[in-house]
Design a protein around this motif. Structure first.
Motif, PDB file in Angstrom:
ATOM      1  N   GLY A  35       8.640 -14.147  58.519  1.00 39.36           N
ATOM      2  CA  GLY A  35       9.859 -13.948  59.285  1.00 39.36           C
ATOM      3  C   GLY A  35       9.766 -14.499  60.696  1.00 39.36           C
ATOM      4  O   GLY A  35      10.769 -14.886  61.276  1.00 39.36           O
ATOM      5  N   GLY A  36       8.565 -14.542  61.260  1.00 38.62           N
ATOM      6  CA  GLY A  36       8.333 -15.085  62.589  1.00 38.62           C
ATOM      7  C   GLY A  36       9.257 -14.508  63.639  1.00 38.62           C
ATOM      8  O   GLY A  36       9.286 -13.304  63.868  1.00 38.62           O
ATOM      9  N   PHE A  37      10.017 -15.376  64.270  1.00 35.88           N
ATOM     10  CA  PHE A  37      10.924 -14.991  65.347  1.00 35.88           C
ATOM     11  C   PHE A  37      11.883 -13.900  64.895  1.00 35.88           C
ATOM     12  O   PHE A  37      12.066 -12.894  65.582  1.00 35.88           O
ATOM     13  N   ARG A  38      12.489 -14.084  63.751  1.00 35.57           N
ATOM     14  CA  ARG A  38      13.493 -13.131  63.261  1.00 35.57           C
ATOM     15  C   ARG A  38      12.890 -11.741  63.068  1.00 35.57           C
ATOM     16  O   ARG A  38      13.493 -10.731  63.445  1.00 35.57           O
ATOM     17  N   ALA A  39      11.711 -11.674  62.476  1.00 35.92           N
ATOM     18  CA  ALA A  39      11.075 -10.382  62.225  1.00 35.92           C
ATOM     19  C   ALA A  39      10.759  -9.667  63.531  1.00 35.92           C
ATOM     20  O   ALA A  39      11.050  -8.473  63.678  1.00 35.92           O
ATOM     21  N   VAL A  40      10.180 -10.376  64.479  1.00 35.53           N
ATOM     22  CA  VAL A  40       9.838  -9.755  65.756  1.00 35.53           C
ATOM     23  C   VAL A  40      11.111  -9.349  66.499  1.00 35.53           C
ATOM     24  O   VAL A  40      11.197  -8.250  67.047  1.00 35.53           O
ATOM     25  N   PHE A  41      12.108 -10.222  66.518  1.00 36.06           N
ATOM     26  CA  PHE A  41      13.362  -9.922  67.204  1.00 36.06           C
ATOM     27  C   PHE A  41      14.012  -8.653  66.654  1.00 36.06           C
ATOM     28  O   PHE A  41      14.396  -7.754  67.408  1.00 36.06           O
ATOM     29  N   LEU A  42      14.133  -8.566  65.340  1.00 35.94           N
ATOM     30  CA  LEU A  42      14.776  -7.395  64.736  1.00 35.94           C
ATOM     31  C   LEU A  42      13.975  -6.126  64.978  1.00 35.94           C
ATOM     32  O   LEU A  42      14.547  -5.052  65.224  1.00 35.94           O
ATOM     33  N   MET A  68       6.724 -14.296  71.888  1.00 32.96           N
ATOM     34  CA  MET A  68       7.211 -14.168  73.272  1.00 32.96           C
ATOM     35  C   MET A  68       8.726 -14.341  73.368  1.00 32.96           C
ATOM     36  O   MET A  68       9.403 -13.581  74.060  1.00 32.96           O
ATOM     37  N   ALA A  69       9.278 -15.331  72.665  1.00 32.96           N
ATOM     38  CA  ALA A  69      10.727 -15.566  72.723  1.00 32.96           C
ATOM     39  C   ALA A  69      11.489 -14.395  72.105  1.00 32.96           C
ATOM     40  O   ALA A  69      12.485 -13.919  72.666  1.00 32.96           O
ATOM     41  N   ALA A  70      11.036 -13.921  70.951  1.00 34.45           N
ATOM     42  CA  ALA A  70      11.719 -12.814  70.280  1.00 34.45           C
ATOM     43  C   ALA A  70      11.595 -11.523  71.087  1.00 34.45           C
ATOM     44  O   ALA A  70      12.542 -10.724  71.127  1.00 34.45           O
ATOM     45  N   THR A  71      10.471 -11.318  71.737  1.00 38.51           N
ATOM     46  CA  THR A  71      10.290 -10.132  72.568  1.00 38.51           C
ATOM     47  C   THR A  71      11.251 -10.165  73.753  1.00 38.51           C
ATOM     48  O   THR A  71      11.899  -9.167  74.071  1.00 38.51           O
ATOM     49  N   ALA A  72      11.350 -11.317  74.401  1.00 39.27           N
ATOM     50  CA  ALA A  72      12.254 -11.439  75.551  1.00 39.27           C
ATOM     51  C   ALA A  72      13.702 -11.182  75.142  1.00 39.27           C
ATOM     52  O   ALA A  72      14.412 -10.406  75.794  1.00 39.27           O
ATOM     53  N   LEU A  73      14.142 -11.789  74.072  1.00 43.08           N
ATOM     54  CA  LEU A  73      15.529 -11.613  73.631  1.00 43.08           C
ATOM     55  C   LEU A  73      15.779 -10.238  73.012  1.00 43.08           C
ATOM     56  O   LEU A  73      16.841  -9.655  73.186  1.00 43.08           O
ATOM     57  N   GLY A  74      14.803  -9.729  72.277  1.00 48.91           N
ATOM     58  CA  GLY A  74      14.969  -8.435  71.628  1.00 48.91           C
ATOM     59  C   GLY A  74      14.970  -7.264  72.594  1.00 48.91           C
ATOM     60  O   GLY A  74      15.576  -6.226  72.339  1.00 48.91           O
ATOM     61  N   LEU A  76      16.177  -7.511  75.659  1.00 53.08           N
ATOM     62  CA  LEU A  76      17.307  -7.711  76.557  1.00 53.08           C
ATOM     63  C   LEU A  76      18.418  -6.661  76.392  1.00 53.08           C
ATOM     64  O   LEU A  76      18.867  -6.083  77.390  1.00 53.08           O
ATOM     65  N   PRO A  77      18.892  -6.359  75.172  1.00 48.23           N
ATOM     66  CA  PRO A  77      19.966  -5.360  75.036  1.00 48.23           C
ATOM     67  C   PRO A  77      19.592  -3.982  75.588  1.00 48.23           C
ATOM     68  O   PRO A  77      20.383  -3.351  76.280  1.00 48.23           O
ATOM     69  N   GLY A  78      18.387  -3.548  75.333  1.00 53.95           N
ATOM     70  CA  GLY A  78      17.941  -2.254  75.842  1.00 53.95           C
ATOM     71  C   GLY A  78      17.838  -2.251  77.361  1.00 53.95           C
ATOM     72  O   GLY A  78      18.195  -1.269  78.028  1.00 53.95           O
ATOM     73  N   SER A  79      17.362  -3.355  77.912  1.00 56.85           N
ATOM     74  CA  SER A  79      17.248  -3.452  79.367  1.00 56.85           C
ATOM     75  C   SER A  79      18.626  -3.448  80.026  1.00 56.85           C
ATOM     76  O   SER A  79      18.827  -2.781  81.047  1.00 56.85           O
ATOM     77  N   VAL A  80      19.567  -4.163  79.440  1.00 51.45           N
ATOM     78  CA  VAL A  80      20.933  -4.186  79.978  1.00 51.45           C
ATOM     79  C   VAL A  80      21.547  -2.791  79.892  1.00 51.45           C
ATOM     80  O   VAL A  80      22.195  -2.336  80.849  1.00 51.45           O
ATOM     81  N   ALA A  81      21.338  -2.105  78.797  1.00 49.94           N
ATOM     82  CA  ALA A  81      21.893  -0.749  78.637  1.00 49.94           C
ATOM     83  C   ALA A  81      21.325   0.200  79.693  1.00 49.94           C
ATOM     84  O   ALA A  81      22.059   1.007  80.271  1.00 49.94           O
ATOM     85  N   ILE A  82      20.046   0.103  79.954  1.00 46.05           N
ATOM     86  CA  ILE A  82      19.420   0.975  80.954  1.00 46.05           C
ATOM     87  C   ILE A  82      19.918   0.637  82.351  1.00 46.05           C
ATOM     88  O   ILE A  82      20.246   1.520  83.147  1.00 46.05           O
ATOM     89  N   LEU A  83      20.011  -0.638  82.669  1.00 39.56           N
ATOM     90  CA  LEU A  83      20.450  -1.058  83.996  1.00 39.56           C
ATOM     91  C   LEU A  83      21.916  -0.765  84.265  1.00 39.56           C
ATOM     92  O   LEU A  83      22.312  -0.515  85.406  1.00 39.56           O
ATOM     93  N   SER A  84      22.726  -0.789  83.227  1.00 38.08           N
ATOM     94  CA  SER A  84      24.165  -0.569  83.420  1.00 38.08           C
ATOM     95  C   SER A  84      24.546   0.914  83.436  1.00 38.08           C
ATOM     96  O   SER A  84      25.683   1.246  83.737  1.00 38.08           O
ATOM     97  N   SER A  85      23.629   1.782  83.112  1.00 35.62           N
ATOM     98  CA  SER A  85      23.978   3.216  83.084  1.00 35.62           C
ATOM     99  C   SER A  85      23.719   3.892  84.410  1.00 35.62           C
ATOM    100  O   SER A  85      23.222   3.422  85.339  1.00 35.62           O
TER     101      SER A  85
END
Length: 85
Positions: A35-42, A68-74, A76-85
């Motif tokens: 799965g590579g990128f997809r597996a790590v991202f999900l 590294m790429a999947a970790t950065a993108l994966g 991101l949503p959690g970081s945005v949620a924390i920063l916006s609350s």
């Protein structure tokens, strides 16, 4: 990746000594490596204990670039949620 370089062979050899664990790990390793990128991202989208999952990724054959790429993108949503609350 330092842990991967230092411990991957040692931990894999220990897993091979335990037949049940080796079968389970082989399944996980194949799934994440294929799965590579997809597996790590999900998996990054799911809240999991980060040190434990990082250790698991280090034992698999996933490439460093995909990791590294999947970790950065994966993360991101959690970081945005924390920063916006």
């Amino acid at each position: 990746f330092i842990g991967r370089m230092l411990l991957q062979d040692r931990v894999r050899s220990q897993l091979q000594k335990m037949p049940t664990t080796e079968r389970q790990f082989s399944f996980i390793d194949r799934a994440i490596t294929r799965g590579g990128f997809r597996a790590v991202f999900l998996l990054r989208l799911i809240p999991t204990p980060v040190p434990a999952i990082n250790f698991l990724y280090g034992l698999t054959g996933v490439s460093g670039t995909s990791y590294m790429a999947a970790t950065a993108l994966g993360n991101l949503p959690g970081s945005v949620a924390i920063l916006s609350s």
